[in-house]
Enzyme design. Structure first.
Site, PDB file in Angstrom:
ATOM      1  N   THR A 259       0.860  -1.182   0.000  1.00 46.25           N
ATOM      2  CA  THR A 259       0.000   0.000   0.000  1.00 46.25           C
ATOM      3  C   THR A 259       0.890   1.222   0.000  1.00 46.25           C
ATOM      4  OG1 THR A 259      -1.825  -1.112   1.105  1.00 46.25           O
ATOM      5  CG2 THR A 259      -1.788   1.276   1.259  1.00 46.25           C
ATOM      6  N   PHE A 261       1.126   5.197   0.805  1.00 48.08           N
ATOM      7  CA  PHE A 261       0.506   6.236   1.632  1.00 48.08           C
ATOM      8  C   PHE A 261       1.121   7.574   1.254  1.00 48.08           C
ATOM      9  CE2 PHE A 261       0.316   2.308   3.938  1.00 48.08           C
ATOM     10  CZ  PHE A 261      -0.873   2.339   4.661  1.00 48.08           C
TER      11      PHE A 261
END
Ligand SMILES: C=C(O[C@@H]1C=C(C(=O)O)C=C[C@H]1O)C(=O)O
Length: 359
Positions: A259, A261
């Site tokens: 992921t 960010f």
């Protein structure tokens, strides 16, 4: 003293002497960082571009046996501690404690930063906008599930600028209060995590086990810690926080599950040498609109690393395009391309220029 004890003593004495030197040098370093803070005169102390350069240089200098990754992590913590001498930073994230967003905040700012759990991504943005926190760390895309729409939408209207990115490898585990898979009636997790472990769940749990999506993986872990008939899918931090047993590790369908960010705050970041700029550009829904958007970037030699479309929520424009480029907003070629885009698009916003993730 045995021969083995004598050998150990030689090396332990050497380590004691080295530790004394490391300690002395760490404090010398902290003193310089403190003086730099004074020279900055109470303004913003945190400098993302400088931190990225320090970490990149450490990786380059490293001769081992410690890995580049390990030394960078150690220096991440050293810088975090030096910065906290001035004032510990407060980082807002999508709570509760134990989420991947919190892990990303700590990866980027180190353990000396204070993390502030917020009930939603909106609240985390608001905390920084209201200056109740210094920076927000928000998920923006997952390698298997794609974009996080809410973060993209918030960035369009927020006055905050992107000042960094964090890439986090995501590992999910099946967690439970008791050490057996027997009697599981439901599995709690965030909808994205349920999706990321979909195939594993199909293969490994009976079809009648209910999949219940909740606000976060940490919330899922909390619920599983209270309910003996439930399990949760969450990461290490949540497992530790709620003292759950790992019934199965790394159950994500895609082994390279990561992921990305973004870090946002009230700060313009200077060039580090390896930067990105994120843009959002509107385009009408008509033939050639997309080409008109990409062509100036290509012609000015600006290379794109991401291109994401999203329907405009205001209705004023048909589509918004989120574009990441491998240039800094102060680079001449990007300035020229943006000038052209501004003359043809109704809406062009620079969301921020920031160093590429080093860790
Ligand atoms: C020391 C400085 O301030 C902060 C601390 C840093 C460090 O410990 O190396 C680096 C950048 C800033 O976040 C600086 O700007 O050089």
């Amino acid at each position: 003293m045995t021969e083995q004890e004598q050998q150990l003593k030689v090396h332990r004495d050497a380590i004691d002497a080295i530790d004394a030197q490391v300690l002395e040098l760490l404090n010398q370093r902290a003193q310089h960082a403190h003086t730099i803070g004074e020279i900055k005169g109470g303004g913003i102390v945190y400098r993302p571009e400088r931190e990225a350069q320090v970490l990149a240089r450490i990786r380059e200098l490293n001769q081992g046996p410690l890995s580049d990754e390990t030394v960078a992590r150690l220096f991440r913590e050293i810088m975090s501690a030096c910065l906290a001498l001035e004032r510990p930073l407060t980082i807002a994230f999508l709570g509760p404690e134990g989420t991947f967003s919190q892990a990303a905040a700590i990866k980027h700012f180190g353990h000396a930063a204070a993390t502030q759990a917020c009930a939603s991504i909106d609240d985390a943005f608001r905390a920084v906008e209201a200056r109740a926190a210094d920076y927000v760390v928000a998920p923006v895309e997952n390698s298997t599930e794609g974009a996080v729409g809410r973060t993209l939408d918030l960035m369009v209207s927020s006055p905050l600028k992107i000042c960094g990115e964090v890439v986090l490898r995501i590992h999910h585990h099946l967690l439970r209060a008791s050490p057996t898979k027997d009697g599981i009636k439901r599995v709690y997790s965030h909808a994205q995590s349920l999706a990321q472990c979909h195939e594993w769940l199909n293969r490994n749990l009976p079809a009648e086990v209910e999949r219940v999506s909740v606000a976060s993986n940490a919330e899922a872990a909390r619920l599983a810690s209270l309910d003996p008939t439930a399990a949760a899918i969450a990461g290490d931090a949540a497992a530790e926080k709620f003292q759950l047993v790992k019934l199965a590790e790394n159950i994500e369908d895609e082994p390279n599950n990561t992921t990305r960010f973004l870090v946002l705050g009230y700060q313009d970041v200077s060039k580090s040498g390896r930067d990105k700029t994120s843009l959002v550009i509107s385009a009408p829904n008509k033939p050639g609109a997309l080409h008109a958007l990409v062509e100036p970037l290509a012609r000015h030699g600006v290379s794109m690393t991401k291109f994401e479309s999203r329907p405009s929520r205001t209705g004023l424009w048909e589509y918004l395009f989120f574009v990441d480029v491998e240039s800094h907003a102060s680079d001449a070629n990007l300035i020229a391309a943006l000038d052209e885009l501004r003359s043809t698009s109704a809406f062009v916003k620079v969301l921020g220029a920031y160093p590429q993730a080093v860790l």
